[in-house]
Design an enzyme around this catalytic site. Sequence first.
Site, PDB file in Angstrom:
ATOM      1  N   GLY A  15       0.785  -1.226   0.000  1.00 18.09           N
ATOM      2  CA  GLY A  15       0.000   0.000   0.000  1.00 18.09           C
ATOM      3  C   GLY A  15       0.816   1.274   0.000  1.00 18.09           C
ATOM      4  N   ARG A  36       5.615  -6.458   9.993  1.00 15.90           N
ATOM      5  CA  ARG A  36       5.514  -7.628  10.877  1.00 15.90           C
ATOM      6  C   ARG A  36       5.621  -8.940  10.110  1.00 15.90           C
ATOM      7  NH1 ARG A  36      -0.141  -6.728  13.827  1.00 15.90           N
ATOM      8  NH2 ARG A  36      -0.681  -6.359  11.641  1.00 15.90           N
ATOM      9  N   ASP A  61       7.044  -4.884  14.669  1.00 14.22           N
ATOM     10  CA  ASP A  61       5.662  -4.808  15.130  1.00 14.22           C
ATOM     11  C   ASP A  61       5.587  -3.596  16.045  1.00 14.22           C
ATOM     12  OD1 ASP A  61       3.201  -5.002  16.383  1.00 14.22           O
ATOM     13  OD2 ASP A  61       3.396  -7.128  16.885  1.00 14.22           O
ATOM     14  N   ASN A  88       4.251   5.118   9.338  1.00 16.71           N
ATOM     15  CA  ASN A  88       3.126   4.895   8.436  1.00 16.71           C
ATOM     16  C   ASN A  88       2.191   3.789   8.906  1.00 16.71           C
ATOM     17  OD1 ASN A  88       1.776   4.756   5.608  1.00 16.71           O
ATOM     18  ND2 ASN A  88       2.587   2.698   5.924  1.00 16.71           N
ATOM     19  N   TYR A 164     -11.087   5.104  14.840  1.00 16.01           N
ATOM     20  CA  TYR A 164     -10.082   5.535  13.869  1.00 16.01           C
ATOM     21  C   TYR A 164      -9.905   7.045  13.843  1.00 16.01           C
ATOM     22  CZ  TYR A 164      -7.619   6.353   9.501  1.00 16.01           C
ATOM     23  OH  TYR A 164      -6.717   6.796   8.560  1.00 16.01           O
ATOM     24  N   ASP A 200      -6.066  -1.843   1.093  1.00 11.69           N
ATOM     25  CA  ASP A 200      -6.858  -2.887   1.741  1.00 11.69           C
ATOM     26  C   ASP A 200      -7.493  -2.409   3.046  1.00 11.69           C
ATOM     27  OD1 ASP A 200      -4.525  -2.759   3.197  1.00 11.69           O
ATOM     28  OD2 ASP A 200      -4.062  -4.895   3.086  1.00 11.69           O
TER      29      ASP A 200
END
Length: 241
Positions: A15, A36, A61, A88, A164, A200
């Site tokens: 992405g 990760r 992670d 990011n 979010y 995604d």
Amino acid sequence: MTEQTIALVTGANKGIGYEIAAGLGALGWSVGIGARDQERRESAVAKLRAAGVDAFGVPLDVTDDASVADAARLIEERAGRLDVLVNNAGTTGNAPQMPTTVDVATVRTAVETNVIGVIRVTNAMLPLLRRSSSPRIVNMSSTVGSLTRQTTPGAEVGPTSVAYSPSKTFLNAVTVQYAKELSDTNILINLGCPGYCATDLNGFRGVRTAQQGAAIAIRLASLPDDGPTGHFFDDAGEVPW
């Protein structure tokens, strides 16, 4: 001879993060691909190297203290410093996110990744950034975190979201505090919004490409020494808080 710029991008295996890494690599920088998932990380590194980018994998992670500490050690052993950190990695959290019915675990997950993860990675990398002659930190945010836009009638700020959107508001506020503390250093830290990109995270419903979304991060990562710090930008300019 000018030293090669060393960058780390979190969430860089796909992405927007991948495109940020590709764009920084196109500048001739050496770019750490923080991710990760080992298979996706190695695949991204191989693809970038095939395109001529000096990319290297960084198991990372952002929600795990030991993983972040290991990532900092890896970069120190490889380069001895870090010039650019792009935070990011992020998550939208599970749906639904209506305030009155949300599972509080959804809010906790969004904050842990989008805010605490940024603090965790930034603090671990700061000793390496302080060794750079022109250190830059870019925190990827979103205009849905703008309280001004959220409270402006008719503004396009997406669906109601108690996890979010507020996590990005929190990240914005945290970034301002970093800018205040680091104001007497040469570290520039800013926020960038990629816009509504097809990734995604949103089921590829976005109207911008990941490459378009990466542009703001690349610009902020390569600011001149007299550039801004503690500000929030998208491609159109400064975003209101």
